[in-house]
Design a protein around this motif. Structure first.
Motif, PDB file in Angstrom:
ATOM      1  N   ALA A 176      36.168  46.416  36.079  1.00 24.95           N
ATOM      2  CA  ALA A 176      36.590  46.634  37.603  1.00 24.95           C
ATOM      3  C   ALA A 176      37.479  47.472  37.968  1.00 24.95           C
ATOM      4  CB  ALA A 176      37.084  44.934  38.371  1.00 24.95           C
ATOM      5  N   TRP A 211      44.126  41.012  40.680  1.00 22.76           N
ATOM      6  CA  TRP A 211      42.939  40.186  41.432  1.00 22.76           C
ATOM      7  C   TRP A 211      42.854  40.695  42.237  1.00 22.76           C
ATOM      8  CZ3 TRP A 211      38.777  40.346  39.016  1.00 22.76           C
ATOM      9  CH2 TRP A 211      38.675  40.702  37.217  1.00 22.76           C
ATOM     10  N   VAL A 213      42.173  43.882  43.682  1.00 23.00           N
ATOM     11  CA  VAL A 213      40.732  43.855  43.137  1.00 23.00           C
ATOM     12  C   VAL A 213      39.848  43.484  44.037  1.00 23.00           C
ATOM     13  CG1 VAL A 213      38.435  43.526  41.797  1.00 23.00           C
ATOM     14  CG2 VAL A 213      40.778  44.316  40.556  1.00 23.00           C
TER      15      VAL A 213
END
Length: 124
Positions: free
Chosen positions: A10, A70, A73
């Motif tokens: 990512a 996360w 992201v």
């Protein structure tokens, strides 16, 4: 694929997109908010790498670091994606998408701070 590898994937895609958006913002989309999207992607990509590696190395508390990484992201994708879509097509992803992504990024950075304060398996 492990969580660390997914985060690194990512981050790599975020960095590449940031560079592409920066190039576009200085040519075809000059004067749009695409340059802000490029900056956010380019800034948060190495941060995701650092959090992923710090968690894997045991320097950061595991669960808060995973959630924070996360969050970086998702928040960056939402924020930058909304700015990019507005630049390319003149429409938002959904109403308040960019501010929502920004709030997620802020919360994720607080999560990074908490993961560092809590520490991981190894004291440093």
């Amino acid at each position: 694929m492990t969580a660390t590898r997914l985060l690194l994937l990512a981050a790599g895609l975020m960095g590449a997109t940031g560079v592409a958006f920066a190039a576009m913002a200085s040519h075809a989309y000059a004067g749009t908010s695409l340059s802000v999207a490029a900056t956010m992607l380019s800034l948060h990509a190495p941060a995701v790498i650092a959090v992923a590696i710090g968690r894997k190395a045991g320097l950061l508390a595991d669960l808060p670091a995973r959630i924070a990484a996360w969050g970086l992201v998702v928040g960056t994708a939402l924020f930058s994606g909304d700015l990019a879509l507005r630049s390319f097509a003149g429409i938002p992803v959904f109403p308040m998408a960019a501010p929502t992504g920004g709030m997620v990024m802020i919360a994720a950075w607080i999560g990074v701070a908490l993961a560092g304060a809590a520490g991981g398996r190894r004291e440093g």
